[in-house]
Motif scaffolding. Structure first.
Motif, PDB file in Angstrom:
ATOM      1  N   UNK A 270       0.815  -1.112  -0.054  1.00 19.11           N
ATOM      2  CA  UNK A 270      -0.167  -0.062   0.009  1.00 19.11           C
ATOM      3  C   UNK A 270       0.886   1.308   0.031  1.00 19.11           C
ATOM      4  N   UNK A 271       1.975   1.012   0.645  1.00 14.71           N
ATOM      5  CA  UNK A 271       3.001   2.391   0.729  1.00 14.71           C
ATOM      6  C   UNK A 271       3.412   2.687  -0.166  1.00 14.71           C
ATOM      7  N   UNK A 272       3.841   1.725  -1.270  1.00 17.08           N
ATOM      8  CA  UNK A 272       4.675   1.792  -2.408  1.00 17.08           C
ATOM      9  C   UNK A 272       4.158   2.958  -3.398  1.00 17.08           C
ATOM     10  N   UNK A 273       2.868   2.953  -3.796  1.00 14.64           N
ATOM     11  CA  UNK A 273       2.311   3.851  -4.810  1.00 14.64           C
ATOM     12  C   UNK A 273       2.254   5.480  -3.894  1.00 14.64           C
ATOM     13  N   UNK A 274       2.044   5.352  -2.661  1.00 15.76           N
ATOM     14  CA  UNK A 274       2.429   6.661  -2.104  1.00 15.76           C
ATOM     15  C   UNK A 274       3.836   7.109  -2.212  1.00 15.76           C
ATOM     16  N   UNK A 275       4.756   6.367  -2.010  1.00 14.55           N
ATOM     17  CA  UNK A 275       6.303   6.797  -2.265  1.00 14.55           C
ATOM     18  C   UNK A 275       6.378   7.378  -3.919  1.00 14.55           C
ATOM     19  N   UNK A 276       5.733   6.347  -4.712  1.00 14.88           N
ATOM     20  CA  UNK A 276       5.744   6.621  -6.024  1.00 14.88           C
ATOM     21  C   UNK A 276       5.125   8.075  -6.339  1.00 14.88           C
ATOM     22  N   UNK A 277       4.196   8.643  -5.591  1.00 15.11           N
ATOM     23  CA  UNK A 277       3.440   9.883  -6.060  1.00 15.11           C
ATOM     24  C   UNK A 277       4.108  11.056  -5.175  1.00 15.11           C
ATOM     25  N   UNK A 278       5.335  10.592  -4.412  1.00 13.75           N
ATOM     26  CA  UNK A 278       5.988  11.621  -3.730  1.00 13.75           C
ATOM     27  C   UNK A 278       5.219  12.113  -2.467  1.00 13.75           C
ATOM     28  N   UNK A 279       4.413  11.434  -2.081  1.00 12.76           N
ATOM     29  CA  UNK A 279       3.700  11.780  -0.736  1.00 12.76           C
ATOM     30  C   UNK A 279       4.526  11.406   0.553  1.00 12.76           C
ATOM     31  N   UNK A 280       5.286  10.314   0.295  1.00  6.59           N
ATOM     32  CA  UNK A 280       6.162  10.018   1.552  1.00  6.59           C
ATOM     33  C   UNK A 280       7.586   9.774   1.244  1.00  6.59           C
ATOM     34  N   UNK A 281       8.491  10.199   2.146  1.00  6.75           N
ATOM     35  CA  UNK A 281       9.988   9.757   1.717  1.00  6.75           C
ATOM     36  C   UNK A 281      10.509   8.377   2.188  1.00  6.75           C
ATOM     37  N   UNK A 282      11.378   8.221   1.538  1.00  3.88           N
ATOM     38  CA  UNK A 282      12.142   6.744   2.320  1.00  3.88           C
ATOM     39  C   UNK A 282      12.426   6.810   3.850  1.00  3.88           C
ATOM     40  N   UNK A 283      12.808   7.740   4.235  1.00  3.62           N
ATOM     41  CA  UNK A 283      12.799   7.870   5.880  1.00  3.62           C
ATOM     42  C   UNK A 283      11.637   7.724   6.616  1.00  3.62           C
ATOM     43  N   UNK A 284      10.545   8.094   6.086  1.00  6.59           N
ATOM     44  CA  UNK A 284       9.028   8.031   6.655  1.00  6.59           C
ATOM     45  C   UNK A 284       8.601   6.534   6.623  1.00  6.59           C
ATOM     46  N   UNK A 285       8.939   5.819   5.469  1.00  5.71           N
ATOM     47  CA  UNK A 285       8.522   4.520   4.920  1.00  5.71           C
ATOM     48  C   UNK A 285       9.247   3.525   5.833  1.00  5.71           C
ATOM     49  N   UNK A 286      10.436   3.569   6.085  1.00  6.33           N
ATOM     50  CA  UNK A 286      11.310   2.525   6.826  1.00  6.33           C
ATOM     51  C   UNK A 286      10.787   2.182   8.169  1.00  6.33           C
ATOM     52  N   UNK A 287      10.624   3.281   9.045  1.00 14.44           N
ATOM     53  CA  UNK A 287       9.864   2.624  10.524  1.00 14.44           C
ATOM     54  C   UNK A 287       8.588   2.082  10.041  1.00 14.44           C
ATOM     55  N   UNK A 288       7.711   2.412   9.394  1.00 11.56           N
ATOM     56  CA  UNK A 288       6.389   1.855   9.131  1.00 11.56           C
ATOM     57  C   UNK A 288       6.616   0.271   8.407  1.00 11.56           C
ATOM     58  N   UNK A 289       7.714   0.161   7.718  1.00  5.96           N
ATOM     59  CA  UNK A 289       7.970  -1.037   7.293  1.00  5.96           C
ATOM     60  C   UNK A 289       8.393  -2.238   8.351  1.00  5.96           C
ATOM     61  N   UNK A 290       9.327  -1.424   9.216  1.00  2.00           N
ATOM     62  CA  UNK A 290       9.653  -2.453  10.267  1.00  2.00           C
ATOM     63  C   UNK A 290       8.354  -2.797  11.210  1.00  2.00           C
ATOM     64  N   UNK A 291       7.826  -1.844  11.439  1.00  2.00           N
ATOM     65  CA  UNK A 291       6.431  -1.975  12.250  1.00  2.00           C
ATOM     66  C   UNK A 291       5.482  -3.121  11.677  1.00  2.00           C
ATOM     67  N   UNK A 292       5.513  -3.024  10.321  1.00  2.00           N
ATOM     68  CA  UNK A 292       4.563  -4.097   9.606  1.00  2.00           C
ATOM     69  C   UNK A 292       5.353  -5.335   9.987  1.00  2.00           C
ATOM     70  N   UNK A 293       6.613  -5.611   9.727  1.00  2.00           N
ATOM     71  CA  UNK A 293       7.399  -7.037   9.729  1.00  2.00           C
ATOM     72  C   UNK A 293       7.233  -7.522  11.025  1.00  2.00           C
TER      73      UNK A 293
END
Length: 375
Positions: A270-293
């Protein structure tokens, strides 16, 4: 040809309604794709798990099996069942769990490929997806030798399982699964009624996968454009100032959302298209991914509690401990996986072949080569 973004003059309610419809189709496409892969590999998956003869083979069986079924929850639940039945020993189950963590990140990497015709979008989306791969690879490089040398994860899992003996599992039902699974299953059953399902080359499975991928890529194109139009209404500011304002908030959103839907493949995709659209940066996505893990380990944990088998509970706890330990090490060291994901995205910009070769090599060719060479 790309769909036109919804005009920014449309009322916000209409754009949000379009977003809800496209999001639903996006989730259906992921579920449909996973179910389509299972048509090829349900028997193969069981055979692969039975091939496990040493920790190295087990690690690559975990990667390959999860890449086929596209769900670490499915793989770990099968491992829990095998351990509970006495068909798989704990020392061999632990590497499978570690490999499953790598294999599950294939889904969001496939999602990022939908952006490949838009260079700037693709670079952001590919980096956002592969940071998940790289985190899991780094964890295995660090913890797999440690487990082989000391057995620290299996011993810790057993110790914690003894403390939880007597607890009963809960049958957690994902509300998202309740909504999307009947649609995906219905499409597959429809195709099975039209095409023969018992031939060796599985024509219904190939057609199902092709239609699922078409829906996935189409929904991502529309999703990205709708997100861009919403960004004109300051959605970007809303993401930055509210949902993903801090590392801890991003982490907790990833954890809570994944525990609710019981699928890190869905929440990280879900977060990948948001990154592609430029809504979220890699630094914002990284902790979200670790929480999902960490959130995705809840399914196997509940399954293990239901078995009332201490060894099954131990292996489910190992999955949680492994991801928690990885977070403890690589959240403070986030610069490493973020840098590597950015560099990989830069390299992938040189040729469209590179991202496809990366997926094929990491998730399929290397695991298959090791399994058959070491078996």
């Amino acid at each position: 040809m790309s769909p036109s973004p919804p005009p920014a003059t449309l009322p916000l309610s209409q754009r949000l309604l379009r977003l809800a419809i496209v999001l639903f189709l996006f989730f259906v496409s992921i579920e449909w794709m996973a179910e389509s892969f299972k048509l090829f590999g349900s028997g193969l998956t069981a055979q692969l798990l039975n091939l496990t003869s040493n920790p190295f083979t087990a690690l690559f069986v975990g990667i390959l099996t999860t890449s086929i079924v596209q769900s670490s929850s499915a793989t770990t639940s099968m491992v829990v069942a095998l351990v509970a039945a006495g068909s798989l020993q704990l020392p061999l189950a632990v590497p499978i769990i570690m490999g499953a963590n790598i294999g599950t990140s294939i889904t969001n990497t496939l999602v990022s490929l939908a952006h490949i015709n838009r260079s700037a979008e693709f670079r952001r989306a590919f980096a956002a997806s592969t940071v998940h791969d790289i985190f899991n690879l780094l964890c295995v490089l660090l913890f797999f030798p440690l487990e082989l040398a000391t057995g620290v994860f299996s011993a810790s899992g057993l110790w914690m399982a003894r403390g939880l003996e007597g607890m009963h599992g809960l049958d957690l039902m994902s509300p998202l699964k309740l909504a999307i699974h009947p649609v995906a299953s219905g499409m597959i059953h429809l195709l099975e009624s039209i095409l023969p399902a018992d031939t060796w080359w599985h024509p219904h499975a190939w057609l199902s996968l092709a239609l699922a991928l078409t829906l996935l890529f189409g929904s991502i194109l529309f999703l990205t454009n709708i997100l861009k139009s919403l960004a004109l209404q300051k959605a970007e500011t809303w993401f930055e100032d509210s949902l993903f304002k801090s590392t801890s908030r991003s982490f907790l959103i990833g954890l809570g959302l994944t525990m609710a839907v019981q699928s890190s493949s869905v929440t990280t995709s879900l977060i990948v298209p948001m990154a592609g659209a430029g809504l979220l940066s890699l630094r914002q996505i990284y902790p979200y991914t670790l929480g999902a893990n960490i959130g995705t380990t809840i399914t196997a944990l509940m399954a293990a509690l239901a078995t009332q088998n201490p060894l099954a509970l131990a292996i489910a706890l190992v999955h949680t401990l492994f991801n928690a330990a990885g977070t403890a090490v690589f959240l403070p060291l986030r610069a490493v996986p973020i840098y590597l994901a950015s560099r990989l995205a830069d390299v992938s910009m040189r040729s469209r072949v590179i991202p496809f070769a990366y997926v094929l090599t990491v998730f399929f060719l290397i695991p298959v080569a090791f399994i058959f060479l070491m078996d």
